[in-house]
Design an enzyme around this catalytic site. Sequence first.
Site, PDB file in Angstrom:
ATOM      1  CG  HIS A  64      -0.524  11.177   4.779  1.00 35.62           C
ATOM      2  ND1 HIS A  64      -0.575  11.909   5.945  1.00 35.62           N
ATOM      3  CD2 HIS A  64      -1.709  10.533   4.682  1.00 35.62           C
ATOM      4  CE1 HIS A  64      -1.744  11.707   6.535  1.00 35.62           C
ATOM      5  NE2 HIS A  64      -2.455  10.889   5.790  1.00 35.62           N
TER       6      HIS A  64
ATOM      7  CD  GLN B 115      -8.513   8.504   1.370  1.00 35.58           C
ATOM      8  OE1 GLN B 115      -7.758   9.247   0.771  1.00 35.58           O
ATOM      9  NE2 GLN B 115      -8.165   7.863   2.478  1.00 35.58           N
TER      10      GLN B 115
ATOM     11  CD  GLU C 263      -9.175   8.970   5.374  1.00 32.89           C
ATOM     12  OE1 GLU C 263      -8.033   8.618   5.688  1.00 32.89           O
ATOM     13  OE2 GLU C 263      -9.430  10.059   4.810  1.00 32.89           O
TER      14      GLU C 263
ATOM     15  CB  ALA D  61      -3.837   4.211   8.457  1.00 32.40           C
ATOM     16  CG  ASP D  62      -6.452   8.606   8.993  1.00 32.85           C
ATOM     17  OD1 ASP D  62      -5.893   9.137   9.962  1.00 32.85           O
ATOM     18  OD2 ASP D  62      -6.097   8.800   7.827  1.00 32.85           O
TER      19      ASP D  62
END
EC number: 4.1.2.52
Length: 263
Positions: free
Chosen positions: A45, A147, A149, A174-175
């Site tokens: 990101h 990760q 997610e 977050a995701d």
Amino acid sequence: MKNAFKDALKAGRPQIGLWLGLANSYSAELVAGAGFDWLLIDGEHAPNNVQTVLTQLQAIAPYPSQPVVRPSWNDPVQIKQLLDVGAQTLLVPMVQNADEARDAVAATRYPPAGIRGVGSALARASRWNRIPDYLHEANDAMCVLVQIETREAMSNLASILDVDGIDGVFIGPADLSADMGFAGNPQHPAVQAAIENAIVQIRAAGKAPGILMANEALAKRYLELGALFVAVGVDTTLLARGAEALAARFGAEKKLSGASGVY
């Protein structure tokens, strides 16, 4: 060859980290002396590329903080380049199942254990072939963190944990909260329950659980549950909120407003 971060996780020593999104070697070195156990160089990101990751690795190298690099995707070509410039610990985003976890591991290993291309004469990682037996020792020094997610990844967690070569599993709040229908609200009770259950499951499987959480109470809660690598802040957020607070003390008004964000 050694990987101090991997050794700490194996020993069960909690590691406290900071997320780096400024994509700048000067700021990376600045926080490298702050006392964090690890620093995440974000290629997903933040506006990083192989060159900016390299300069941040070089900036962090003299300090005790250990670098962790997140590629933009589970891509063996990109992973090969990041390993060649010196990354030893990778945080691979959006891993959904055991097959994708195996792909991530294979990308970090030289044959026959994996598919990493051999270019050590060109690689900072081998110090341009000045490290004796690099090709034979590099595999063991790699630390692969994946990760999870999404709800799909959560449902496949048990099989992901069975993949040989996975050192840790990082929960992306977050995701995950967005995928569960609570975008921007990782503190929703349903999201928190999923996170806490995953931490316990990951630790019980003998792997290292990890997460990013700037909320101090929640970060400490995750550590109590057994999380072993926890990022507790983001450099961009520290700079933005610190600058705003300083300006506000002298009567400045915020010109922009919006969602507070996850971190």
